[in-house]
Design a protein around this motif. Structure first.
Motif, short mmCIF file in Angstrom:
data_model
loop_
_atom_site.label_atom_id
_atom_site.label_comp_id
_atom_site.label_asym_id
_atom_site.label_seq_id
_atom_site.Cartn_x
_atom_site.Cartn_y
_atom_site.Cartn_z
N ILE A 119 1.18 -0.88 0.55
CA ILE A 119 -0.45 -0.31 0.38
C ILE A 119 0.96 0.88 -0.07
O ILE A 119 1.71 1.45 1.34
N GLY A 120 0.82 2.55 -0.48
CA GLY A 120 1.45 3.38 -1.16
C GLY A 120 0.90 3.32 -1.95
O GLY A 120 0.92 3.41 -2.72
N CYS A 121 1.61 5.27 -2.79
CA CYS A 121 1.48 5.49 -4.18
C CYS A 121 1.99 4.61 -5.04
O CYS A 121 1.55 3.91 -5.84
N SER A 122 3.48 4.27 -4.43
CA SER A 122 4.20 3.13 -5.46
C SER A 122 3.52 1.95 -6.03
O SER A 122 3.37 1.41 -6.66
N SER A 123 2.43 1.47 -4.37
CA SER A 123 2.03 0.58 -4.54
C SER A 123 0.71 0.01 -5.19
O SER A 123 0.43 -0.87 -5.86
N ARG A 124 0.36 1.15 -6.77
CA ARG A 124 -0.74 1.66 -7.40
C ARG A 124 -0.17 0.81 -8.05
O ARG A 124 -0.78 0.70 -8.86
N LEU A 125 1.10 0.12 -9.16
CA LEU A 125 1.43 -0.09 -9.34
C LEU A 125 1.41 -1.21 -10.83
O LEU A 125 0.75 -0.88 -12.23
N PRO A 126 0.70 -1.96 -9.91
CA PRO A 126 0.33 -3.12 -10.41
C PRO A 126 -0.51 -3.36 -11.08
O PRO A 126 -0.95 -3.31 -12.75
N ALA A 127 -1.50 -2.13 -11.40
CA ALA A 127 -3.11 -2.59 -11.82
C ALA A 127 -2.92 -1.12 -13.27
O ALA A 127 -3.33 -1.66 -14.43
N TYR A 128 -1.72 -0.85 -12.78
CA TYR A 128 -0.90 -0.11 -14.38
C TYR A 128 0.01 -1.03 -15.41
O TYR A 128 0.07 -0.26 -16.52
N LEU A 129 -0.35 -2.24 -14.69
CA LEU A 129 0.79 -3.63 -16.13
C LEU A 129 -0.57 -4.34 -16.67
O LEU A 129 -1.39 -4.26 -16.01
#
Lengths: 587, 166, 279
Positions: free
Chosen positions: C56-66
């Motif tokens: 969780i965190g800003c950078s942890s949003r990453l998976p949805a963008y791949l």
């Protein structure tokens, strides 16, 4: 032979129900009572009996006082009676700690080593005292040990064939060589010969049942096997008493069936490793106890929200906090049902016997897989760490249908809203069905969403899939008829069942309802099971009456209700339940 | 700037295509960012820029049709000015176009350097053509920028604090 | 590392999903996303055989963008989820990603044990020395005198955590630093990390334009480490202990064998296990 029966409390005998024999073996540090107790149990099984053995001990890792508590019977037994027919002590050091667990009366036989002094707390209970030269006989045998002499004496007293003991000793000592077997058998024979001087007590000779395939298994081992039968192939493990044996049994056995176990750094890791393993398509399980479950709760919510199947077996112990790790209690019901934050429907099931740990864990795995959710199995220390002789459990196969997508699907939506509530689930490697599993509320495609519409749709979906599922007859054990019912769950089922047998033998009609499926609640099924009931006794091993309150919250209970909520560490005894019901009957 | 030498037409074409695809990806990314932060004016300009660059990409691709192009790994070159620009959520069309102008100026400069290096005349000619295109596009962007007012001081002032998400 | 099948025709942007990031424009994480897609394209990975797990965190949003399999788990638990996945599915390429708060504070214990366990995966920590999603609190890598957070008036007064040093001491098999200010250089480090067996840790500097605007200067401060990767932990220790946090590149490459318990393919029938219970 001393007779201190005159000091005893009056005997508590009930008419004809399960004929059985209860034996307690005591000894401290290195006396080998646990080993001898296990050998006695296995030999009894070889001879065609049923039985169970519980270990009880002091807080020391080595050298402490220990008791092997056995009950043998021609019929399967699920609980201790509390009262013991024979108490044999290799020594009496600190033996009074077991007074609450081991009840004696004037018909009990107390056997001690020559020259020992029976603690007053024990002698006060009554029983006939017999001294046997356990140490002396052992000294006379090269490699001889008092626990083997004791084993021989007990075998003789209960009419257990020496052949059965020999078979068990040969098997268990095979690694130590023939010499060890011979020394042990010499001790056994010496003990048996010495015991023939003890007057024969015909009551004690339990006739063995016809021989058939019988298993010697603990509830923890049974849960491990249930996991494998249910298809579990990934286990993340963090040790905790009294759940560790599930993990230790699984470590080598999982490997044999192509699975893998990883020891995690803590319970936060183990539950999350499961989520990873399951996301990858491998049915995943862990075992823990209350403190570990408390640590896992946040991520069990993640499994619910992301709809990733996981199974957590909680082998309950006395709580709260570190509590009483080596003793049983049914006090994790609340955390298992209500512990998750948010609205998080999941499965909570409880085995009702040692053998049932197998079925219930297998079923929990099936439900988690089929319904893409988290299953919590509430076993407890008394089921998990008691060894029982049982008939081979039936092979039951479930067809799990949770992971429905294995090939490309053009309109794949991981969290699609549909009638069943069970959405298609792909596993990594499936082309074109990539998705991101999320603990954030999400849209049907899995995109994070805080919209009211998505939230209500997904909440409804996650609830619907559990509510609509047909759990069949497995939801509970319902047995008997009449206007009196006893409603219970988990390990309390054993003593309740035996108490009901006693009452039935006296001509009473009593219903037994033991609930295996605790969440989602089954109000219609229970209402049907309770039809015509005027009085219900709710029995649980829990100070806070959590089961009673759970029933009040989720069900309409007819007629008069009484709660019998007794905390650990002492197990609920059939006599306690019997007395409660009799008292109510006579009120 | 350039870390690999451009010797052949194939080298130049590969390099140019990589640069173009970088800028297209960047403009699309910025357009998406502007959509998310509700800045439609900037988003529209970034989309328009992406489309323009995409058209140029197609032209260069057609030039490369019969040529086997070498593979350029991202780290084999570092066209910093283009790939390292970043957007601001309150940016105006003026900022948006200024960003693109800087990219084109940098591209033109790079092609000019290539043109002036020790290469064959046909590669020089092609590099010259690419530099001219970049300069032409740059002029077009400057013209377009004049349609928009220069942002006033304090254009990036936000009267609300940032939001809390998780 | 061997992949069952690869997709050489895919471009970096083919690894992106259609979901638009919620990050602030200018955030370093966009460039990290770009670097990851470039690295995947360079390695010709098949998206369906890759999984990226985050916390969780800003950078942890990453998976949805791949466009790969993704898991957006709870705060601090990306590594155990990734561990369970890789150990039970060694055929997948597994990455874990998150921020400095997620990885070094709430997930600190998992970081240490993931380094020690050395499962073959790549862990990218996007370090901006701040908690962004909760509006700018100090993280374990924040300087002690950073006083912009209401939660720690006057600064934390606690020395920051040195993730690379801890990674080395805990047994990570690959340690590198990259920066979002140089996405192409970061892509190279990521390829290197994914190709190296065992647990690869990539410390990714990724400025926060909203809560740490001064980090825009990182672009000027980062520079390639003037050294080759070492295989000697003692050399690496000195290097990492004297590092000023702005040297980029692969700094340590160990040669420990990854942890991967054997998954038997010829298996016993369950009835064989049951024999142990028969009297």
């Amino acid at each position: 032979m001393n007779d201190f029966a005159s000091l005893a409390t009056p005997p508590t005998q009930h008419i004809g129900v399960t004929r059985s024999l209860s034996i307690a073996m005591l000894g401290s540090g290195g006396s080998g009572v646990m080993t001898a107790g296990g050998q006695l149990l296995d030999a009894a099984g070889q001879a065609g009996w049923y039985g169970m053995m519980t270990r009880s001990s002091g807080p020391q890792i080595r050298g402490g006082e220990a008791a092997a508590l056995l009950r043998l019977s021609p019929k399967p037994v699920e609980t201790h009676k509390g009262r013991f027919d024979i108490l044999l002590a290799i020594d009496w050091l600190n033996a009074d700690r077991f007074v609450g667990e081991i009840i004696l009366d004037s018909n009990s036989i107390v056997i001690g080593d020559q020259g020992g002094t029976v603690p007053e707390a024990i002698s006060r209970m009554g029983g006939r005292y017999v001294e046997l030269p356990l140490s002396e006989l052992a000294k006379g045998i090269s490699g001889g040990r008092p626990n083997m002499v004791a084993l021989g004496a007990l075998a003789h007293l209960i009419g257990l064939p020496i052949d059965a003991l020999e078979a068990v000793l040969t098997k268990s000592l095979s690694k130590k060589g023939q010499e060890a077997v011979d020394a042990s058998m010499a001790g056994v024979r010496a003990g048996a010969e010495q015991a023939s001087a003890v007057p024969d007590i015909p009551d004690f000779k339990v006739e063995a049942n016809a021989k058939q395939e019988r298993w010697s298994i603990t509830g923890n081992e049974a849960a491990g096997l249930g996991a494998i039968r249910g298809g579990v192939r990934f286990v993340a493990a963090y040790p905790i008493t009294p759940g560790t044996e599930i993990l230790e049994w699984l470590a080598p056995n999982l490997k044999k069936v192509g699975g893998v176990l990883v020891q995690a750094e803590d319970e936060l890791a183990s539950i999350n490793q499961l989520i990873g393993g399951s996301f990858g398509g491998t049915p995943s399980l862990t075992a823990t106890s209350g403190p570990g479950l408390a640590l896992m709760i946040e991520s069990i919510g993640l499994a619910v929200a992301s709809e990733t199947p996981v199974v957590v077996v909680d082998v309950m112990r006395g709580g709260p906090s570190t509590g009483i790790p080596t003793k049983s209690e049914q006090s994790d019901l609340n955390i298992a049902i209500y512990g998750l934050h948010g609205d998080a429907p999941h499965i909570v099931v409880a085995p009702m016997s040692i053998g049932d740990c197998l079925f219930t864990t297998q079923w929990a795995t099936h439900l988690a897989e089929t319904l893409q959710t988290a299953s919590i199995v509430l076993s407890d220390q008394s089921l998990g760490q008691t060894r029982a002789l049982i008939d081979r459990p039936a092979d039951i196969a479930f067809v799990s249908g949770g992971r429905s997508i294995t090939s490309r699907s053009e309109d794949f939506k991981r969290y699609a809203v549909n009638d069943s509530g069970v959405s298609p689930m792909s596993i990594p490697g499936t082309v074109g069905c990539q998705y991101t599993a999320d603990g954030l509320e999400h849209s049907p495609t899995g995109t994070p969403s805080s919209r009211a519409e998505d939230h209500i749709q997904q909440l409804n979906k996650r609830k619907r899939k559990l509510d609509q599922f047909d759990y069949g007859d497995h939801w509970a054990l319902t047995e008997g008829e009449g206007e009196i019912a006893v409603l219970t769950w988990g390990s309390s089922t054993g003593p309740v069942s035996e108490a009901i047998d006693m009452l039935r033998a006296e001509g009473y009609k009593v219903r037994l309802i033991s609930m295996r499926l605790l969440l989602p609640a089954q109000p219609q099924r229970l209402a049907q099971a309770l039809q015509g009931v005027e009085r219900t006794l709710i029995v649980e091993q829990c100070h806070g009456a959590q089961f009673h309150h759970y029933l009040r919250a989720h069900y309409d209970l007819p007629g008069e209700i009484r709660s019998m909520a007794i905390p650990g560490p002492l197990m609920i005894r059939p006599d306690d339940v019997y007395s409660e019901l009799k008292a109510w009957e006579n009120a | 700037m350039s870390e690999i030498s451009i010797l052949s037409k194939a080298d130049l074409l590969a390099r140019t295509l990589t640069m173009l695809s970088e800028t297209v990806d960047r403009y699309e990314l910025f357009a998406d960012q502007m959509d998310v932060v509700n800045n439609p004016e900037a988003a529209d300009i970034f989309r328009w820029l992406a489309e323009k660059q995409n058209n140029r990409t197609q032209v260069v691709e057609s030039l490369s049709k019969d040529t086997e192009l070498p593979h350029i790994s991202p780290w084999d070159y570092n066209w910093d000015d283009a790939i390292n620009t970043s957007a601001h959520y309150m940016m105006t069309p003026y900022h948006t176009l200024s960003l693109a102008i800087a990219v084109e100026q940098s591209a033109a400069k790079l092609f000019l350097q290539i043109e002036q290096s020790e290469i064959s005349s046909d590669v020089k000619k092609m590099a010259h053509g690419f530099a001219r295109e970049a300069n032409d596009f740059c002029a077009q962007l400057e013209k377009k920028r004049r349609e928009y007012p220069m942002p006033e001081k304090g254009w990036d002032e936000d009267h609300d604090p940032p939001l809390m998400l998780e | 590392m061997e992949m069952a099948n690869t997709c050489p025709s895919l471009k970096a942007k083919d690894y992106k999903s259609g979901t638009k990031p919620v990050w602030c424009p200018g955030c370093g994480d966009y460039s990290v996303l770009l670097a990851i897609t470039k690295a995947m394209a360079e390695m010709s990975l098949s998206p369906e055989n890759v999984a990226l797990v985050s916390g969780i965190g800003c950078s942890s949003r990453l998976p949805a963008y791949l466009n790969v399999y993704g898991f957006h788990a709870v705060h601090g638990r990306a590594l155990p989820v990734a561990t369970g996945l890789k150990v039970s599915r060694p055929d997948l390429t597994v990455l874990a990603a998150g921020g400095d708060g997620d990885g070094f504070s709430i997930g600190g214990n998992h970081f240490m044990h993931a380094c020690r366990r050395n499962v073959d995966m790549t862990y990218i920590v996007m370090d901006n020395q701040v908690y962004g999603m909760t509006k700018g609190q100090a993280s374990p890598t924040t300087d002690p005198d950073w006083d912009k957070s209401k939660l720690t008036p006057g600064g934390t007064k606690i020395n920051p955590y040195y993730p690379l040093v801890i990674a080395l001491a805990s047994g990570a098999n690959f340690i590198a630093r990259a920066s979002s200010t140089d996405p192409n250089g970061a892509a190279k480090v990521l390829v290197d990390a994914m190709q190296h067996p065992g647990f690869s840790f990539v410390h990714m500097l990724s400025p926060c334009v909203t809560f740490r605007p001064e980090q825009k200067d990182w672009k000027k401060m980062v520079r390639a480490a003037p050294v080759e990767p070492t295989t000697d932990p003692a050399v690496a220790a000195k290097r990492l202990m004297t590092d000023d946090n702005f040297f980029l590149g692969t700094l340590y490459k160990g040669n420990r064998a990854p942890y991967q318990p054997e998954l038997k393919t010829s298996v016993e029938h369950i009835s064989e296990l049951e024999k142990g219970f028969i009297l």
